[in-house]
Structure formats: structure tokens, C-alpha cells
Design an enzyme around this catalytic site. Structure first.
Site, PDB file in Angstrom:
ATOM      1  N   ASP A   1       0.852  -1.204   0.000  1.00 38.48           N
ATOM      2  CA  ASP A   1       0.000   0.000   0.000  1.00 38.48           C
ATOM      3  C   ASP A   1       0.889   1.257   0.000  1.00 38.48           C
ATOM      4  O   ASP A   1       1.454   1.609   1.029  1.00 38.48           O
ATOM      5  CB  ASP A   1      -0.918   0.017   1.230  1.00 38.48           C
ATOM      6  CG  ASP A   1      -1.880   1.184   1.182  1.00 38.48           C
ATOM      7  OD1 ASP A   1      -2.919   1.061   0.510  1.00 38.48           O
ATOM      8  OD2 ASP A   1      -1.572   2.234   1.781  1.00 38.48           O
TER       9      ASP A   1
ATOM     10  N   GLU B   1       1.900   5.215  -0.076  1.00 33.94           N
ATOM     11  CA  GLU B   1       1.432   6.583   0.159  1.00 33.94           C
ATOM     12  C   GLU B   1       2.256   7.472  -0.765  1.00 33.94           C
ATOM     13  O   GLU B   1       3.421   7.150  -1.071  1.00 33.94           O
ATOM     14  CB  GLU B   1       1.607   7.008   1.622  1.00 33.94           C
ATOM     15  CG  GLU B   1       0.862   6.130   2.619  1.00 33.94           C
ATOM     16  CD  GLU B   1      -0.622   5.998   2.365  1.00 33.94           C
ATOM     17  OE1 GLU B   1      -1.248   6.979   1.909  1.00 33.94           O
ATOM     18  OE2 GLU B   1      -1.162   4.905   2.608  1.00 33.94           O
TER      19      GLU B   1
ATOM     20  N   ASP C   1      -2.360   1.558  -6.884  1.00 34.94           N
ATOM     21  CA  ASP C   1      -0.947   1.400  -6.537  1.00 34.94           C
ATOM     22  C   ASP C   1      -0.121   0.851  -7.714  1.00 34.94           C
ATOM     23  O   ASP C   1       0.920   1.416  -8.055  1.00 34.94           O
ATOM     24  CB  ASP C   1      -0.806   0.439  -5.330  1.00 34.94           C
ATOM     25  CG  ASP C   1      -1.549   0.960  -4.112  1.00 34.94           C
ATOM     26  OD1 ASP C   1      -0.934   1.551  -3.213  1.00 34.94           O
ATOM     27  OD2 ASP C   1      -2.787   0.779  -4.069  1.00 34.94           O
TER      28      ASP C   1
ATOM     29  N   HIS D   1      -4.538   5.734   6.341  1.00 36.41           N
ATOM     30  CA  HIS D   1      -3.629   6.346   5.367  1.00 36.41           C
ATOM     31  C   HIS D   1      -2.157   6.314   5.790  1.00 36.41           C
ATOM     32  O   HIS D   1      -1.331   7.002   5.192  1.00 36.41           O
ATOM     33  CB  HIS D   1      -4.048   7.776   5.008  1.00 36.41           C
ATOM     34  CG  HIS D   1      -5.426   7.855   4.428  1.00 36.41           C
ATOM     35  ND1 HIS D   1      -5.763   7.279   3.221  1.00 36.41           N
ATOM     36  CD2 HIS D   1      -6.560   8.420   4.914  1.00 36.41           C
ATOM     37  CE1 HIS D   1      -7.039   7.508   2.983  1.00 36.41           C
ATOM     38  NE2 HIS D   1      -7.550   8.187   3.998  1.00 36.41           N
TER      39      HIS D   1
ATOM     40  N   ASP E   1      -2.258   0.531   6.725  1.00 36.91           N
ATOM     41  CA  ASP E   1      -3.212   0.098   5.689  1.00 36.91           C
ATOM     42  C   ASP E   1      -2.911  -1.354   5.299  1.00 36.91           C
ATOM     43  O   ASP E   1      -3.826  -2.175   5.132  1.00 36.91           O
ATOM     44  CB  ASP E   1      -3.154   1.016   4.469  1.00 36.91           C
ATOM     45  CG  ASP E   1      -3.818   2.388   4.716  1.00 36.91           C
ATOM     46  OD1 ASP E   1      -4.502   2.549   5.747  1.00 36.91           O
ATOM     47  OD2 ASP E   1      -3.654   3.289   3.868  1.00 36.91           O
TER      48      ASP E   1
HETATM   49  P1  AMP Z   1      -4.456   5.407   0.730  1.00 39.73           P
HETATM   50  O1  AMP Z   1      -3.737   4.140   0.420  1.00 39.73           O
HETATM   51  O2  AMP Z   1      -5.928   5.346   0.658  1.00 39.73           O
HETATM   52  O3  AMP Z   1      -3.968   5.889   2.050  1.00 39.73           O
HETATM   53  O4  AMP Z   1      -4.041   6.483  -0.363  1.00 39.73           O
HETATM   54  C1  AMP Z   1      -2.865   6.454  -1.121  1.00 39.73           C
HETATM   55  C2  AMP Z   1      -2.529   7.847  -1.578  1.00 39.73           C
HETATM   56  O5  AMP Z   1      -3.629   8.396  -2.327  1.00 39.73           O
HETATM   57  C3  AMP Z   1      -2.264   8.866  -0.472  1.00 39.73           C
HETATM   58  O6  AMP Z   1      -0.928   8.796   0.017  1.00 39.73           O
HETATM   59  C4  AMP Z   1      -2.532  10.151  -1.209  1.00 39.73           C
HETATM   60  O7  AMP Z   1      -1.458  10.494  -2.038  1.00 39.73           O
HETATM   61  C5  AMP Z   1      -3.724   9.791  -2.085  1.00 39.73           C
HETATM   62  N1  AMP Z   1      -4.991  10.094  -1.395  1.00 39.73           N
HETATM   63  C6  AMP Z   1      -5.744   9.234  -0.676  1.00 39.73           C
HETATM   64  N2  AMP Z   1      -6.846   9.851  -0.166  1.00 39.73           N
HETATM   65  C7  AMP Z   1      -6.763  11.136  -0.582  1.00 39.73           C
HETATM   66  C8  AMP Z   1      -7.588  12.299  -0.399  1.00 39.73           C
HETATM   67  N3  AMP Z   1      -8.721  12.251   0.313  1.00 39.73           N
HETATM   68  N4  AMP Z   1      -7.197  13.457  -0.989  1.00 39.73           N
HETATM   69  C9  AMP Z   1      -6.067  13.526  -1.706  1.00 39.73           C
HETATM   70  N5  AMP Z   1      -5.248  12.475  -1.931  1.00 39.73           N
HETATM   71  C10 AMP Z   1      -5.577  11.294  -1.372  1.00 39.73           C
HETATM   72 MG    MG Z   2      -2.669   3.839   2.272  1.00 39.30          MG
HETATM   73 MG    MG Z   3      -3.967   2.511  -0.585  1.00 40.99          MG
END
Ligand code: AMP
Ligand code: MG
Ligand code: MG
Length: 218
Positions: free
Chosen positions: A20, A22, A120, A177, A182
């Protein structure tokens, strides 16, 4: 831990690599190029559905080295955690060495990545690699989208990680996040689906046409 009373199904893979990323982000629009800042992978033994190893690196973004306050708020990653870290190209080399150490980089190794959504490995990694002219190993070309695994087992499409956890009655662990947290939640989801008899398979081989949405962010 998997419940000792539940017999887990045989899987077609020996190991699952839960991943996962970021990445740099901002409130309205994502920076261009968007850059990976956290690269976590948890290796699961498919016979027990338990973690046996992990890889975890923070990554220096080089085009926009300054994280936005929005990004720090969202991911919990502060500037100090990425400053002085290796850039993506170096982290990919470290990851490849880890794959060799885990004896995964062999022609007969039966492993596959697992992500929540297709972003991803369909968008983020190939997009950044293309931008920087980095050649990616072929092992990144196939993955299981755990949203598809949930849909097949439960019979409805989930919105995201939180809705999958709620649908399976699993308590959220860690910080939302955070890449490594995650991953831990995805591990718990996989174990729960396996206990329900699910046999994981690559997402692009899903039979039901309604569920095939590979290469779109889900
Ligand atoms: P996640 O695995 O859902 O934590 O998201 C992976 C990446 O997507 C994050 O590190 C951000 O770069 C982007 N991302 C996720 N949610 C958001 C959001 N609400 N607004 C902007 N970017 C986001
Ligand atoms: Mg994440
Ligand atoms: Mg993710």
C-alpha cells in the site's frame, strides 16, 4: 491469528505480498508527478494467512521534496520521515534485494501482490516509473485487488478499506492512510476472506464481467 477451528482453503499462491503506497498529495489536485513517499509490503504465508516478513521504507520525493500540510495530515508522514531517505529508484533496488532474500525472485516462486484498489500498481508505480525513466521488474504487473475478493465473497462492491472492514466486522487497526497500517488492515481482511473459504486469484482474471474494472481507480 487465524481461528484454529476454521480450515483455510488451499490457495493457488504460496505467498501474498500486501502492498500500500502513500504518495505526495494536496487538497485540490495531486502534484505532478505524484511521488511515492512510503513503500510498505507485508509477506503472508498462504497456508496460515499469517505475516512472515515485511519490507518498509520511506521514500524521498525528488521533484517536490516538500510535503504539503495536507499530505502530512492525511498520511501522518512528516518531512523528517522522508528527508535523507533514498529516492524511489534506490528503494526499488532495496526491495529487489529483499525479494531475493525472501527467495521470491525465482521462476518457480508462486507469489502475488495484493492491494486495495488498482491505483498502486496500475497507476502510481508505473506512472512514476515512466516519468523518471525507471524500468520496473515484471513482478509488479500482476496483483489481486482485495476489493474484487470482497465483492466475490460478500456479493456487493465496497467503497474502500473502511467499508470492507465494516462489512467483515473487523476492527480498524492503526492510523488510516499510514501505508504500513493500511497493509496490516488488508492482511486482516485477507485472513477473514480466507476463513470464509475465498481462494484468491489475480484481479484481471475475474470471470464476472461486471466486476472487471482493471486499470481504473476503484
Ligand atoms: P491510501 O492508500 O488510501 O492511504 O491512499 C494512497 C494515496 O492516495 C495517499 O498517500 C494520497 O497520495 C492519495 N490520497 C488518498 N486519499 C486522498 C484524499 N482524500 N485526498 C487527496 N489524496 C488522497
Ligand atoms: Mg494507504
Ligand atoms: Mg492505498
Amino acid at each position: 491469528m487465524a481461528s484454529p477451528l476454521v480450515k483455510l482453503p488451499n490457495q493457488i499462491f504460496d505467498y501474498f505480498l500486501v502492498l500500500d503506497f502513500e504518495a505526495t498529495c494536496d487538497k485540490a489536485v495531486a502534484p505532478v508527478p505524484q511521488e511515492i513517499i512510503e513503500f510498505p509490503v507485508i509477506k503472508i504465508d498462504a497456508r496460515t494467512m499469517e505475516p512472515t516478513a515485511s519490507f518498509h521504507e520511506y521514500v524521498l520525493p525528488t521533484v517536490h521534496p516538500q510535503l504539503s500540510p495536507f499530505c502530512t495530515n492525511l498520511t501522518g508522514i512528516i518531512q523528517d520521515m522522508v528527508d535523507n531517505q533514498p529516492p524511489l529508484e534506490e528503494v526499488l533496488k532495496l526491495f529487489h534485494s529483499w525479494m531475493e532474500k525472501e527467495v521470491l525472485n525465482q521462476p518457480n516462486a508462486r507469489f502475488i501482490f495484493v492491494t486495495c484498489g488498482d491505483w498502486d500498481l496500475a497507476k502510481m508505480l508505473p506512472g512514476q516509473a515512466q516519468h523518471f525513466g525507471i524500468e520496473l521488474p515484471s513482478y509488479f504487473q500482476q496483483w489481486i485487488n482485495v476489493k474484487d475478493s470482497f465483492s466475490e465473497t460478500i456479493g456487493r462492491s465496497p467503497r474502500g478499506l473502511q467499508s470492507i472492514l465494516a462489512g467483515l466486522g473487523i476492527q480498524h487497526t492503526g492510523r488510516a492512510h499510514s501505508g504500513i497500517d493500511d497493509c496490516k488492515n488488508i492482511v486482516n481482511i485477507m485472513r477473514s476472506l480466507a476463513e470464509r473459504g475465498h481462494v484468491f486469484h489475480p484481479s484481471d482474471q475475474v470471470k464476472e464481467p461486471n466486476l472487471v474494472k482493471v486499470n481504473k481507480r476503484k
